[in-house]
Motif scaffolding. Structure first.
Motif, PDB file in Angstrom:
ATOM      1  N   GLY A  15       0.799  -1.227   0.000  1.00 51.78           N
ATOM      2  CA  GLY A  15       0.000   0.000   0.000  1.00 51.78           C
ATOM      3  C   GLY A  15       0.826   1.269   0.000  1.00 51.78           C
ATOM      4  O   GLY A  15       0.389   2.306   0.513  1.00 51.78           O
ATOM      5  N   VAL A  16       2.038   1.197  -0.579  1.00 48.05           N
ATOM      6  CA  VAL A  16       2.938   2.344  -0.513  1.00 48.05           C
ATOM      7  C   VAL A  16       2.351   3.567  -1.224  1.00 48.05           C
ATOM      8  O   VAL A  16       2.510   4.703  -0.754  1.00 48.05           O
ATOM      9  CB  VAL A  16       4.320   1.970  -1.097  1.00 48.05           C
ATOM     10  N   SER A  17       1.641   3.355  -2.326  1.00 45.95           N
ATOM     11  CA  SER A  17       1.044   4.494  -3.049  1.00 45.95           C
ATOM     12  C   SER A  17      -0.022   5.175  -2.203  1.00 45.95           C
ATOM     13  O   SER A  17      -0.107   6.419  -2.159  1.00 45.95           O
ATOM     14  CB  SER A  17       0.435   4.015  -4.367  1.00 45.95           C
ATOM     15  N   PHE A  18      -0.812   4.377  -1.510  1.00 45.06           N
ATOM     16  CA  PHE A  18      -1.849   4.941  -0.637  1.00 45.06           C
ATOM     17  C   PHE A  18      -1.212   5.717   0.519  1.00 45.06           C
ATOM     18  O   PHE A  18      -1.681   6.794   0.894  1.00 45.06           O
ATOM     19  CB  PHE A  18      -2.741   3.821  -0.099  1.00 45.06           C
ATOM     20  N   ILE A  19      -0.139   5.173   1.092  1.00 45.52           N
ATOM     21  CA  ILE A  19       0.544   5.832   2.221  1.00 45.52           C
ATOM     22  C   ILE A  19       1.128   7.164   1.774  1.00 45.52           C
ATOM     23  O   ILE A  19       1.030   8.174   2.487  1.00 45.52           O
ATOM     24  CB  ILE A  19       1.641   4.909   2.791  1.00 45.52           C
ATOM     25  N   ARG A  20       1.747   7.193   0.588  1.00 50.27           N
ATOM     26  CA  ARG A  20       2.302   8.455   0.074  1.00 50.27           C
ATOM     27  C   ARG A  20       1.199   9.493  -0.107  1.00 50.27           C
ATOM     28  O   ARG A  20       1.369  10.664   0.244  1.00 50.27           O
ATOM     29  CB  ARG A  20       3.005   8.204  -1.253  1.00 50.27           C
ATOM     30  N   THR A  21       0.077   9.076  -0.667  1.00 53.39           N
ATOM     31  CA  THR A  21      -1.051   9.985  -0.860  1.00 53.39           C
ATOM     32  C   THR A  21      -1.570  10.492   0.478  1.00 53.39           C
ATOM     33  O   THR A  21      -1.908  11.671   0.625  1.00 53.39           O
ATOM     34  CB  THR A  21      -2.184   9.272  -1.621  1.00 53.39           C
ATOM     35  N   LEU A  22      -1.607   9.615   1.463  1.00 55.92           N
ATOM     36  CA  LEU A  22      -2.098   9.974   2.793  1.00 55.92           C
ATOM     37  C   LEU A  22      -1.240  11.071   3.423  1.00 55.92           C
ATOM     38  O   LEU A  22      -1.759  12.010   4.026  1.00 55.92           O
ATOM     39  CB  LEU A  22      -2.111   8.734   3.687  1.00 55.92           C
ATOM     40  N   PHE A  23       0.071  10.952   3.263  1.00 63.58           N
ATOM     41  CA  PHE A  23       0.966  11.971   3.828  1.00 63.58           C
ATOM     42  C   PHE A  23       0.870  13.293   3.080  1.00 63.58           C
ATOM     43  O   PHE A  23       1.064  14.357   3.678  1.00 63.58           O
ATOM     44  CB  PHE A  23       2.418  11.478   3.807  1.00 63.58           C
ATOM     45  N   PHE A  24       0.581  13.231   1.786  1.00 66.72           N
ATOM     46  CA  PHE A  24       0.562  14.455   0.986  1.00 66.72           C
ATOM     47  C   PHE A  24      -0.779  15.185   1.057  1.00 66.72           C
ATOM     48  O   PHE A  24      -0.834  16.402   0.844  1.00 66.72           O
ATOM     49  CB  PHE A  24       0.874  14.122  -0.478  1.00 66.72           C
ATOM     50  N   MET A  25      -1.843  14.482   1.377  1.00 64.48           N
ATOM     51  CA  MET A  25      -3.189  15.077   1.342  1.00 64.48           C
ATOM     52  C   MET A  25      -3.352  16.343   2.178  1.00 64.48           C
ATOM     53  O   MET A  25      -4.006  17.295   1.738  1.00 64.48           O
ATOM     54  CB  MET A  25      -4.233  14.026   1.744  1.00 64.48           C
ATOM     55  N   PRO A  26      -2.786  16.412   3.406  1.00 64.93           N
ATOM     56  CA  PRO A  26      -2.982  17.646   4.191  1.00 64.93           C
ATOM     57  C   PRO A  26      -2.491  18.909   3.505  1.00 64.93           C
ATOM     58  O   PRO A  26      -3.017  19.996   3.772  1.00 64.93           O
ATOM     59  CB  PRO A  26      -2.178  17.367   5.472  1.00 64.93           C
ATOM     60  N   THR A  27      -1.503  18.796   2.618  1.00 64.69           N
ATOM     61  CA  THR A  27      -0.989  19.984   1.935  1.00 64.69           C
ATOM     62  C   THR A  27      -1.986  20.532   0.916  1.00 64.69           C
ATOM     63  O   THR A  27      -1.832  21.665   0.458  1.00 64.69           O
ATOM     64  CB  THR A  27       0.342  19.678   1.230  1.00 64.69           C
ATOM     65  N   LEU A  28      -2.983  19.736   0.540  1.00 63.32           N
ATOM     66  CA  LEU A  28      -3.988  20.174  -0.428  1.00 63.32           C
ATOM     67  C   LEU A  28      -5.143  20.910   0.244  1.00 63.32           C
ATOM     68  O   LEU A  28      -5.965  21.514  -0.438  1.00 63.32           O
ATOM     69  CB  LEU A  28      -4.526  18.967  -1.203  1.00 63.32           C
ATOM     70  N   VAL A  29      -5.213  20.834   1.571  1.00 65.50           N
ATOM     71  CA  VAL A  29      -6.303  21.459   2.324  1.00 65.50           C
ATOM     72  C   VAL A  29      -5.882  22.873   2.719  1.00 65.50           C
ATOM     73  O   VAL A  29      -4.741  23.075   3.157  1.00 65.50           O
ATOM     74  CB  VAL A  29      -6.638  20.632   3.580  1.00 65.50           C
ATOM     75  N   PRO A  30      -6.751  23.874   2.561  1.00 64.31           N
ATOM     76  CA  PRO A  30      -6.400  25.245   2.968  1.00 64.31           C
ATOM     77  C   PRO A  30      -5.959  25.299   4.428  1.00 64.31           C
ATOM     78  O   PRO A  30      -6.513  24.607   5.285  1.00 64.31           O
ATOM     79  CB  PRO A  30      -7.702  26.019   2.742  1.00 64.31           C
ATOM     80  N   MET A  31      -4.965  26.134   4.734  1.00 64.26           N
ATOM     81  CA  MET A  31      -4.382  26.195   6.069  1.00 64.26           C
ATOM     82  C   MET A  31      -5.402  26.583   7.124  1.00 64.26           C
ATOM     83  O   MET A  31      -5.358  26.087   8.252  1.00 64.26           O
ATOM     84  CB  MET A  31      -3.205  27.171   6.072  1.00 64.26           C
ATOM     85  N   VAL A  32      -6.346  27.460   6.774  1.00 65.65           N
ATOM     86  CA  VAL A  32      -7.366  27.868   7.748  1.00 65.65           C
ATOM     87  C   VAL A  32      -8.191  26.667   8.185  1.00 65.65           C
ATOM     88  O   VAL A  32      -8.502  26.498   9.377  1.00 65.65           O
ATOM     89  CB  VAL A  32      -8.270  28.970   7.157  1.00 65.65           C
ATOM     90  N   VAL A  33      -8.554  25.813   7.232  1.00 66.21           N
ATOM     91  CA  VAL A  33      -9.330  24.611   7.549  1.00 66.21           C
ATOM     92  C   VAL A  33      -8.518  23.680   8.446  1.00 66.21           C
ATOM     93  O   VAL A  33      -9.038  23.115   9.416  1.00 66.21           O
ATOM     94  CB  VAL A  33      -9.751  23.887   6.254  1.00 66.21           C
TER      95      VAL A  33
END
Length: 300
Positions: A110-128
């Motif tokens: 599941g390495v691709s899923f884990i990489r996506t999981l770590f990167f996802m927070p950077t796609l969310v606006p900082m205020v949220v």
């Protein structure tokens, strides 16, 4: 004939230059109007008493003198920001580097899923993200509940001057997926043949890390350290949304205090002086970092 060729070439070169300038003219105009002009103006305002409502009045170096001699909150903002750099920056860089080394192993399930999981927070606006972390760090929030499962009584993160900055570090760590991606890109460029050579010589994983990974990753590490150091120097949103600079000004970082002076207290000249101090500090810290790491010596 040669003169005619030279003239035709010069005309073609000028035509190409004008064509190129025409294509990038929107950027040039934007840079001159919205970047260079404000920078020059802020330097001028830093020597004035300016509230944006009245005409600026020249005061010389008074703003700079007041900042360093008569403003304890300015000194505290430097100390708070320094804490994030001295304590938070090494933690964030080391942890993200270790995570990137782990997810670099393609054999991991599941390495691709884990990489996506770590990167996802950077796609969310900082205020949220800040609003989410207010909930996570409250007394009965998810972080303290997780600590309770292993027998640790969690602190009042955002309510305690002692724990507010560690809470910010925890949040910054969770939002550092971009560092992981950059580290991961660098790790994938390290030749696997070198690791195999170390194995043949009887080396273990620590030998690979010390003699292969670190030397090859040095430019990437320096880049991430410098860029994140500048980010911490400008840190604002977390203080503004999560703590309003508290408790007891423990999260009044440099960028947040600059914003308050400019838009809350309407002291534009004072804030301009702070902005130039920030610029000089970023340049000095970057220079020191490059000198300490010896970055660029190999190329010269």
């Amino acid at each position: 004939m040669n003169r005619k060729k030279t003239r035709s070439r010069s005309k073609a070169d000028r035509r190409s230059l004008l064509t190129g300038l025409a294509f990038i003219s929107p950027w040039i105009v934007g840079f001159l109007c919205f970047t260079l002009y404000p920078i020059i103006n802020s330097l001028r305002y830093s020597f004035t008493n300016y509230s944006a409502l009245k005409a600026p009045r020249f005061v010389g170096l008074d703003n700079y003198k007041t900042l360093f001699t008569s403003d304890p909150l300015f000194i505290k903002s430097i100390m708070n920001t320094g804490y994030m750099m001295v304590v938070g920056l090494p933690i964030i860089i080391i942890v993200t580097f270790i995570i990137s080394a782990i997810v670099n192993d393609r054999r991991l399930r599941g390495v691709s899923f884990i990489r996506t999981l770590f990167f996802m927070p950077t796609l969310v606006p900082m205020v949220v993200l800040c609003i989410l972390w207010i909930w996570l760090l409250k007394d009965n929030g998810a972080v303290n509940q997780g600590l309770a499962l292993i027998g640790i009584d969690g602190p009042g993160w955002l309510a305690s001057p002692r724990w507010a900055k560690p809470g910010m570090i925890l949040m910054n760590l969770w939002c550092s997926g971009n560092l992981i991606i950059i580290f991961l890109a660098g790790l994938q460029d390290v030749p696997t043949s070198l690791y195999e050579a170390v194995e043949i010589d009887g080396g273990n994983i620590l030998h690979k890390f010390r003699y292969i990974t670190i030397p090859f990753m040095k430019p990437i590490i320096v880049y991430n350290v410098v860029t994140y150091m500048i980010k911490l120097l400008q840190q604002f949103t977390e203080s503004f949304v999560m703590t309003n600079g508290g408790p007891n000004d423990s999260t009044t970082f440099f960028g947040y205090y600059l914003y308050n002076n400019a838009f809350k207290f309407m002291k534009m000249g004072y804030a301009s002086a702070m902005a130039w101090i920030m610029l000089v500090a970023a340049m000095i810290l970057t220079f020191v970092m490059l000198k300490v790491t010896g970055f660029g010596k190999e190329e010269s």
